[in-house]
Design a protein around this motif. Structure first.
Motif, PDB file in Angstrom:
ATOM      1  N   MET A 194       0.839  -1.178   0.000  1.00  0.00           N
ATOM      2  CA  MET A 194       0.000   0.000   0.000  1.00  0.00           C
ATOM      3  C   MET A 194       0.886   1.244   0.000  1.00  0.00           C
ATOM      4  SD  MET A 194      -2.930   1.077   2.722  1.00  0.00           S
ATOM      5  CE  MET A 194      -2.027   1.313   4.222  1.00  0.00           C
ATOM      6  N   ASN A 195       0.624   2.144  -0.922  1.00  0.00           N
ATOM      7  CA  ASN A 195       1.378   3.394  -1.000  1.00  0.00           C
ATOM      8  C   ASN A 195       0.679   4.466  -0.187  1.00  0.00           C
ATOM      9  OD1 ASN A 195       3.243   2.308  -2.692  1.00  0.00           O
ATOM     10  ND2 ASN A 195       2.264   3.028  -4.563  1.00  0.00           N
ATOM     11  N   ARG A 196       1.450   5.046   0.737  1.00  0.00           N
ATOM     12  CA  ARG A 196       0.916   6.144   1.537  1.00  0.00           C
ATOM     13  C   ARG A 196       1.304   7.449   0.872  1.00  0.00           C
ATOM     14  NH1 ARG A 196       3.473   5.220   7.121  1.00  0.00           N
ATOM     15  NH2 ARG A 196       2.978   7.412   7.194  1.00  0.00           N
ATOM     16  N   PRO A 197       0.409   8.439   0.881  1.00  0.00           N
ATOM     17  CA  PRO A 197       0.776   9.735   0.297  1.00  0.00           C
ATOM     18  C   PRO A 197       1.885  10.380   1.121  1.00  0.00           C
ATOM     19  CG  PRO A 197      -1.367   9.861   1.369  1.00  0.00           C
ATOM     20  CD  PRO A 197      -0.933   8.418   1.412  1.00  0.00           C
ATOM     21  N   VAL A 198       2.774  11.051   0.429  1.00  0.00           N
ATOM     22  CA  VAL A 198       3.865  11.751   1.094  1.00  0.00           C
ATOM     23  C   VAL A 198       3.334  13.089   1.594  1.00  0.00           C
ATOM     24  CG1 VAL A 198       6.143  12.772   0.781  1.00  0.00           C
ATOM     25  CG2 VAL A 198       5.559  10.649  -0.398  1.00  0.00           C
ATOM     26  N   ALA A 199       3.565  13.359   2.868  1.00  0.00           N
ATOM     27  CA  ALA A 199       3.127  14.634   3.445  1.00  0.00           C
ATOM     28  C   ALA A 199       3.917  15.771   2.802  1.00  0.00           C
ATOM     29  CB  ALA A 199       3.345  14.625   4.948  1.00  0.00           C
ATOM     30  N   GLU A 200       3.286  16.912   2.703  1.00  0.00           N
ATOM     31  CA  GLU A 200       3.958  18.083   2.138  1.00  0.00           C
ATOM     32  C   GLU A 200       5.121  18.487   3.043  1.00  0.00           C
ATOM     33  OE1 GLU A 200       5.027  20.951  -0.435  1.00  0.00           O
ATOM     34  OE2 GLU A 200       3.500  19.434  -0.767  1.00  0.00           O
ATOM     35  N   VAL A 201       6.242  18.772   2.436  1.00  0.00           N
ATOM     36  CA  VAL A 201       7.430  19.203   3.170  1.00  0.00           C
ATOM     37  C   VAL A 201       7.334  20.709   3.339  1.00  0.00           C
ATOM     38  CG1 VAL A 201       9.945  19.318   3.147  1.00  0.00           C
ATOM     39  CG2 VAL A 201       8.768  17.308   2.189  1.00  0.00           C
ATOM     40  N   PRO A 202       7.409  21.216   4.569  1.00  0.00           N
ATOM     41  CA  PRO A 202       7.269  22.663   4.780  1.00  0.00           C
ATOM     42  C   PRO A 202       8.459  23.435   4.200  1.00  0.00           C
ATOM     43  CG  PRO A 202       7.890  21.592   6.815  1.00  0.00           C
ATOM     44  CD  PRO A 202       7.636  20.498   5.816  1.00  0.00           C
ATOM     45  N   SER A 203       8.173  24.623   3.749  1.00  0.00           N
ATOM     46  CA  SER A 203       9.220  25.494   3.230  1.00  0.00           C
ATOM     47  C   SER A 203      10.062  26.034   4.379  1.00  0.00           C
ATOM     48  CB  SER A 203       8.595  26.673   2.481  1.00  0.00           C
ATOM     49  OG  SER A 203       9.586  27.621   2.154  1.00  0.00           O
ATOM     50  N   PRO A 204      11.363  26.171   4.167  1.00  0.00           N
ATOM     51  CA  PRO A 204      12.215  26.763   5.200  1.00  0.00           C
ATOM     52  C   PRO A 204      12.139  28.287   5.240  1.00  0.00           C
ATOM     53  CG  PRO A 204      13.542  25.884   3.396  1.00  0.00           C
ATOM     54  CD  PRO A 204      12.119  25.581   3.076  1.00  0.00           C
ATOM     55  N   CYS A 205      11.377  28.889   4.327  1.00  0.00           N
ATOM     56  CA  CYS A 205      11.299  30.343   4.252  1.00  0.00           C
ATOM     57  C   CYS A 205      10.756  30.937   5.553  1.00  0.00           C
ATOM     58  CB  CYS A 205      10.397  30.765   3.089  1.00  0.00           C
ATOM     59  SG  CYS A 205      10.300  32.556   2.888  1.00  0.00           S
ATOM     60  N   VAL A 206      11.451  31.972   6.038  1.00  0.00           N
ATOM     61  CA  VAL A 206      11.015  32.680   7.247  1.00  0.00           C
ATOM     62  C   VAL A 206      10.705  34.149   6.940  1.00  0.00           C
ATOM     63  CG1 VAL A 206      12.188  31.134   8.866  1.00  0.00           C
ATOM     64  CG2 VAL A 206      13.400  33.121   7.950  1.00  0.00           C
ATOM     65  N   LYS A 207      10.526  34.448   5.637  1.00  0.00           N
ATOM     66  CA  LYS A 207      10.145  35.785   5.170  1.00  0.00           C
ATOM     67  C   LYS A 207      11.207  36.844   5.464  1.00  0.00           C
ATOM     68  CE  LYS A 207       6.036  34.188   4.068  1.00  0.00           C
ATOM     69  NZ  LYS A 207       6.179  32.979   3.333  1.00  0.00           N
ATOM     70  N   ILE A 208      12.463  36.421   5.533  1.00  0.00           N
ATOM     71  CA  ILE A 208      13.592  37.350   5.612  1.00  0.00           C
ATOM     72  C   ILE A 208      14.433  37.051   4.379  1.00  0.00           C
ATOM     73  CG2 ILE A 208      15.615  38.097   6.919  1.00  0.00           C
ATOM     74  CD1 ILE A 208      14.216  36.979   9.428  1.00  0.00           C
ATOM     75  N   CYS A 209      14.014  37.603   3.259  1.00  0.00           N
ATOM     76  CA  CYS A 209      14.570  37.233   1.957  1.00  0.00           C
ATOM     77  C   CYS A 209      15.661  38.209   1.535  1.00  0.00           C
ATOM     78  CB  CYS A 209      13.459  37.164   0.922  1.00  0.00           C
ATOM     79  SG  CYS A 209      12.115  36.058   1.410  1.00  0.00           S
ATOM     80  N   THR A 210      16.857  37.966   2.034  1.00  0.00           N
ATOM     81  CA  THR A 210      18.010  38.782   1.698  1.00  0.00           C
ATOM     82  C   THR A 210      19.195  37.853   1.490  1.00  0.00           C
ATOM     83  OG1 THR A 210      17.185  40.575   3.089  1.00  0.00           O
ATOM     84  CG2 THR A 210      19.513  40.657   2.474  1.00  0.00           C
TER      85      THR A 210
END
Length: 67
Positions: free
Chosen positions: A1-17
């Motif tokens: 049985m194949n389980r769906p892969v959970a979404e991997v969260p983005s590492p973005c912390v909204k400090i984009c420099t």
């Protein structure tokens, strides 16, 4: 049985420099290629980016401006 892969969260912390010397975002420790490709990456590729981020932080400390 194949389980769906959970979404991997983005590492973005909204400090984009970017730190030009390191070539990494000071907010999330990703390269420009990792940031640009994130939305197209497979869950496995995203997990690989997270591993790279963790290794970078172990070597160089947490992200952010360093004085």
């Amino acid at each position: 049985m194949n389980r769906p892969v959970a979404e991997v969260p983005s590492p973005c912390v909204k400090i984009c420099t970017m730190d030009p010397a390191a070539g990494l975002c000071i907010g999330c420790s990703r390269t420009l290629d990792e940031i640009a490709g994130w939305s197209r990456f497979t869950p496995e590729q995203k997990l690989a980016v997270w591993r790279c981020i963790n290794e970078r932080r172990m070597r160089h400390g947490p992200p952010g401006p360093h004085v």
